[in-house]
Design a protein around this motif. Structure first.
Motif, mmCIF file in Angstrom:
data_model
loop_
_atom_site.group_PDB
_atom_site.id
_atom_site.type_symbol
_atom_site.label_atom_id
_atom_site.label_comp_id
_atom_site.label_asym_id
_atom_site.label_seq_id
_atom_site.Cartn_x
_atom_site.Cartn_y
_atom_site.Cartn_z
ATOM 1 N N MET A 1 0.841 -1.177 0.000
ATOM 2 C CA MET A 1 0.000 0.000 0.000
ATOM 3 C C MET A 1 0.892 1.249 0.000
ATOM 4 O O MET A 1 1.810 1.366 0.790
ATOM 5 C CB MET A 1 -0.894 -0.009 1.235
ATOM 6 C CG MET A 1 -1.849 1.153 1.264
ATOM 7 S SD MET A 1 -3.173 0.903 2.415
ATOM 8 C CE MET A 1 -2.597 1.868 3.766
ATOM 9 N N GLN A 2 0.591 2.157 -0.893
ATOM 10 C CA GLN A 2 1.396 3.367 -1.022
ATOM 11 C C GLN A 2 0.907 4.440 -0.051
ATOM 12 O O GLN A 2 -0.279 4.666 0.109
ATOM 13 C CB GLN A 2 1.320 3.895 -2.447
ATOM 14 C CG GLN A 2 2.303 5.005 -2.711
ATOM 15 C CD GLN A 2 2.303 5.435 -4.152
ATOM 16 O OE1 GLN A 2 1.258 5.668 -4.723
ATOM 17 N NE2 GLN A 2 3.492 5.540 -4.733
ATOM 18 N N LYS A 3 1.868 5.099 0.591
ATOM 19 C CA LYS A 3 1.556 6.210 1.485
ATOM 20 C C LYS A 3 2.180 7.461 0.906
ATOM 21 O O LYS A 3 3.231 7.415 0.269
ATOM 22 C CB LYS A 3 2.097 5.941 2.884
ATOM 23 C CG LYS A 3 1.481 4.709 3.500
ATOM 24 C CD LYS A 3 1.606 4.724 4.967
ATOM 25 C CE LYS A 3 0.902 3.469 5.460
ATOM 26 N NZ LYS A 3 0.830 3.323 6.834
ATOM 27 N N VAL A 4 1.523 8.606 1.147
ATOM 28 C CA VAL A 4 1.976 9.875 0.572
ATOM 29 C C VAL A 4 1.955 10.959 1.640
ATOM 30 O O VAL A 4 1.028 11.030 2.440
ATOM 31 C CB VAL A 4 1.060 10.302 -0.607
ATOM 32 C CG1 VAL A 4 1.517 11.629 -1.189
ATOM 33 C CG2 VAL A 4 0.996 9.228 -1.671
ATOM 34 N N VAL A 5 3.005 11.799 1.632
ATOM 35 C CA VAL A 5 3.011 13.023 2.438
ATOM 36 C C VAL A 5 3.337 14.180 1.509
ATOM 37 O O VAL A 5 4.049 14.010 0.519
ATOM 38 C CB VAL A 5 4.015 12.973 3.624
ATOM 39 C CG1 VAL A 5 3.621 11.921 4.629
ATOM 40 C CG2 VAL A 5 5.439 12.756 3.147
ATOM 41 N N GLU A 6 2.781 15.329 1.807
ATOM 42 C CA GLU A 6 3.047 16.522 1.012
ATOM 43 C C GLU A 6 3.692 17.580 1.907
ATOM 44 O O GLU A 6 3.344 17.687 3.084
ATOM 45 C CB GLU A 6 1.750 17.047 0.400
ATOM 46 C CG GLU A 6 1.174 16.085 -0.615
ATOM 47 C CD GLU A 6 -0.108 16.595 -1.253
ATOM 48 O OE1 GLU A 6 -0.620 17.646 -0.818
ATOM 49 O OE2 GLU A 6 -0.578 15.931 -2.177
#
Length: 167
Positions: A1-6
């Motif tokens: 599962m891909q996780k993203v932070v900006e």
């Protein structure tokens, strides 16, 4: 599962990344110099004092001052790089999965770093620094992570794959 932070880097993030990349930890170094000078001063008034102790105190203080000047210069260079390079000021997304991390500044080139290409993960109180064997570094501010659990999961995944090659 891909996780993203900006995130968007600020000048202090860039300075912190530069210092960490070259192995300088200003708070720790300042604290050690302060302890050394305090210990030498205490020793100078003790019965075990010796004649060249004031010289040793002066040399330690000068070395500390010299190191602070070096740190200041690195910070100035980082600030100049921040203002000179518009990519550093763009909103950026960092996405990661079991294979690696993707760094995507808005309107710029995407960089995919496989975990096997990661030489080292370093961090301080402000940033997480990804170092590649080629010398490239990428800083992700800790404030970008929504919670400590997400940061811890990222840290565990990156460290489980980082290279054992010394930097």
């Amino acid at each position: 599962m891909q996780k993203v932070v900006e995130y968007t880097l600020d000048p202090e993030d860039v300075a912190s990344a530069r210092l960490l990349a070259i192995g300088i930890r200003p708070r720790l170094e300042f604290a050690l110099f302060a302890v050394a000078v305090a210990a030498l001063l205490a020793w100078s008034v003790s019965p075990w004092s010796f004649g060249s102790l004031p010289l040793l105190i002066g040399l330690t203080a000068c070395l500390g001052a010299f190191r602070l000047i070096q740190i200041g210069r690195v910070k100035e260079a980082a600030l100049a790089a921040f203002h000179r390079n518009p990519t550093l000021r763009l909103p950026t997304a960092a996405a990661w999965d079991d294979l690696g991390v993707t760094i995507q500044p808005a309107g710029s080139l995407t960089e995919r770093i496989l975990w096997t290409q990661l030489q080292r993960l370093r961090e301080n109180e402000r940033i997480v620094l990804l170092s590649q064997g080629s010398g490239l570094i990428h800083a992700i501010p800790k404030r970008a992570f929504p919670d400590k659990a997400t940061l811890a999961a990222f840290r565990v995944l990156a460290r489980s794959h980082e290279s054992k090659i010394p930097p």
